[in-house]
Design a protein around this motif. Structure first.
Motif, PDB file in Angstrom:
ATOM      1  N   LEU A   1       0.828  -1.196   0.000  1.00  0.00           N
ATOM      2  CA  LEU A   1       0.000   0.000   0.000  1.00  0.00           C
ATOM      3  C   LEU A   1       0.865   1.250   0.000  1.00  0.00           C
ATOM      4  N   LYS A   2       0.403   2.246  -0.722  1.00  0.00           N
ATOM      5  CA  LYS A   2       1.096   3.527  -0.813  1.00  0.00           C
ATOM      6  C   LYS A   2       0.094   4.643  -0.546  1.00  0.00           C
ATOM      7  N   ASP A   3       0.369   5.445   0.482  1.00  0.00           N
ATOM      8  CA  ASP A   3      -0.529   6.544   0.814  1.00  0.00           C
ATOM      9  C   ASP A   3      -0.631   7.521  -0.351  1.00  0.00           C
ATOM     10  N   ASN A   4      -1.762   8.223  -0.394  1.00  0.00           N
ATOM     11  CA  ASN A   4      -2.015   9.210  -1.447  1.00  0.00           C
ATOM     12  C   ASN A   4      -2.035   8.596  -2.842  1.00  0.00           C
ATOM     13  N   ASN A   5      -2.278   7.281  -2.894  1.00  0.00           N
ATOM     14  CA  ASN A   5      -2.436   6.568  -4.162  1.00  0.00           C
ATOM     15  C   ASN A   5      -1.213   6.656  -5.060  1.00  0.00           C
ATOM     16  N   GLY A   6      -0.051   6.714  -4.451  1.00  0.00           N
ATOM     17  CA  GLY A   6       1.178   6.695  -5.230  1.00  0.00           C
ATOM     18  C   GLY A   6       1.421   5.335  -5.842  1.00  0.00           C
ATOM     19  N   SER A   7       2.310   5.285  -6.824  1.00  0.00           N
ATOM     20  CA  SER A   7       2.618   4.041  -7.526  1.00  0.00           C
ATOM     21  C   SER A   7       3.434   3.108  -6.641  1.00  0.00           C
ATOM     22  N   THR A   8       3.047   1.833  -6.625  1.00  0.00           N
ATOM     23  CA  THR A   8       3.777   0.858  -5.822  1.00  0.00           C
ATOM     24  C   THR A   8       3.606  -0.524  -6.418  1.00  0.00           C
ATOM     25  N   ALA A   9       4.533  -1.426  -6.087  1.00  0.00           N
ATOM     26  CA  ALA A   9       4.494  -2.793  -6.623  1.00  0.00           C
ATOM     27  C   ALA A   9       5.498  -3.644  -5.867  1.00  0.00           C
TER      28      ALA A   9
END
Length: 384
Positions: A80-88
């Protein structure tokens, strides 16, 4: 097992005339703290949720590990990444040293699990998402891209001969009431029961706030996020909205992912189903609505379309029927209809599009699941 081709998308929607695939929100880059750690955990039935301590390595990736006990049934690993940032996720090694996210590994979830290609704010890896994978006992290790949390949902115990999944319905708007959903929920329950899964359907909760009557199908939308976050952590949450807003109007339903989130109260912990799109005047098509709800719940629990729209990509399960464009696109329009695929998967709950209205009037239904599809559902972390 010979894995079929996949179309690598994370948000799956049904249009009034058909089910289409839409990509997730565009990715955004943002910074993260140097580590993410917590010793907190909670238990949802047989599903235990814990946050994994991570360390930031010199290679720029976050690293962590977790242990699957000998009685491990399944797990969902979420980034999960706050503020809907890109993550994987970058890698996920099983106890035998196989990176199941590597395209060179067999089997592989590369490009199949949303965690392998990332998402805006959320992505995950489900094991097992097909019988090709097993929840091996021992230490699993991963590397992840920039994130704020990695959470593990681990199911332990045994897989009972009779599997139960709890469902929590919600209804928004004022056109229809909770009672209007009864017939459709019964259809959905019958579909799952015929395929070896018992649904425990809780009483429908009415959400009266007017802003939730019509919402976007984008789960990172502020209003949609606020709605879905109201879902419980102990069930699959089905939100029957009065309608979609904006360009989403006319869509039958969409899931937050394949799978969506399980056991965590967040923006991806549920599916949307439009009542207006299933209505003729004030009357709901309960059979179609029940099939839509069953289909979107299947996505939320990890099932893909058996055949995609173009007839060139298929799910990763070897026992589901394929309807190939080369063989069955009789009108050569590049789009596989249920009618063209009759006997080749159109009857499956997870076929990409619904039967036409004339076919439905003639009694055509989408109510079957293959043995492997049933197995994915029975092993689901949220199942009991």
């Amino acid at each position: 097992m010979n894995l079929k081709l996949k179309l690598y998308q994370t948000v799956f929607i049904l249009l009034t005339a058909s089910l289409l695939i839409s990509s997730a929100c565009s990715k955004k880059e943002s910074t993260s703290s140097s580590s993410s750690s917590s010793n907190s955990s909670s238990t949802t039935g047989s599903l235990a949720i814990s946050e994994i301590t991570q360390t930031l390595g010199s290679d720029g990736y976050y690293a962590g590990s977790f242990v699957v006990p000998s009685d491990g049934v399944s797990f969902i690993l979420s980034v999960l990444k706050d503020n809907n940032g890109s993550t994987a996720f970058y890698t996920l090694f099983d106890p035998d040293g196989t990176d199941i996210l590597s395209s060179s590994s067999t089997p592989s979830l590369s490009g199949v699990a949303s965690g392998s290609f990332g998402g805006s704010g959320y992505a995950n890896i489900l094991v097992p998402q097909s019988p090709s994978f097993s929840t091996k006992a021992g230490t699993w290790t991963f590397k992840a891209y920039s994130n704020d949390h990695v959470k593990l949902g681990l199911r332990t115990g045994t897989v009972p001969s009779s599997t139960t999944i709890v469902v929590q319905p919600y209804i928004t708007g004022t056109t229809w009431s909770a009672g209007d959903l009864s017939a459709a929920l019964s259809v959905m329950s019958s579909i799952y029961s015929a395929n070896g899964i018992t649904l425990t359907i809780n009483s429908t909760i009415t959400i009266s706030d007017s802003q939730y009557a019509a919402v976007s199908g984008t789960f990172t939308d502020t209003t949609t996020t606020a709605l879905v976050k109201q879902g419980v952590t102990t069930a699959v949450n089905l939100f029957f909205i009065e309608d979609y807003s904006g360009s989403w109007s006319g869509v039958l339903g969409n899931a937050a992912g394949i799978p969506g989130s399980m056991g965590i109260a967040n923006a991806w912990n549920g599916v949307l189903n439009s009542l207006s799109a299933h209505a003729s005047g004030s009357t709901l098509d309960s059979q179609l609505l029940g099939e839509t709800a069953a289909h979107e719940m299947g996505h939320q629990l990890g099932l893909f379309h058996t055949t995609e729209k173009g007839g060139t990509s298929f799910d990763i399960l070897s026992d589901t029927a394929e309807c190939s464009k080369n063989s069955y696109d009789n009108d050569s329009n590049g789009q596989m209809s249920a009618e063209e695929c009759e006997g080749y998967g159109a009857e499956n709950v997870m076929f990409w599009t619904a039967w036409s209205s004339s076919s439905r009037s003639a009694g055509k239904k989408q109510e079957t699941l293959s043995s492997y599809q049933q197995q994915v559902l029975k092993y689901s972390p949220i199942a009991k």
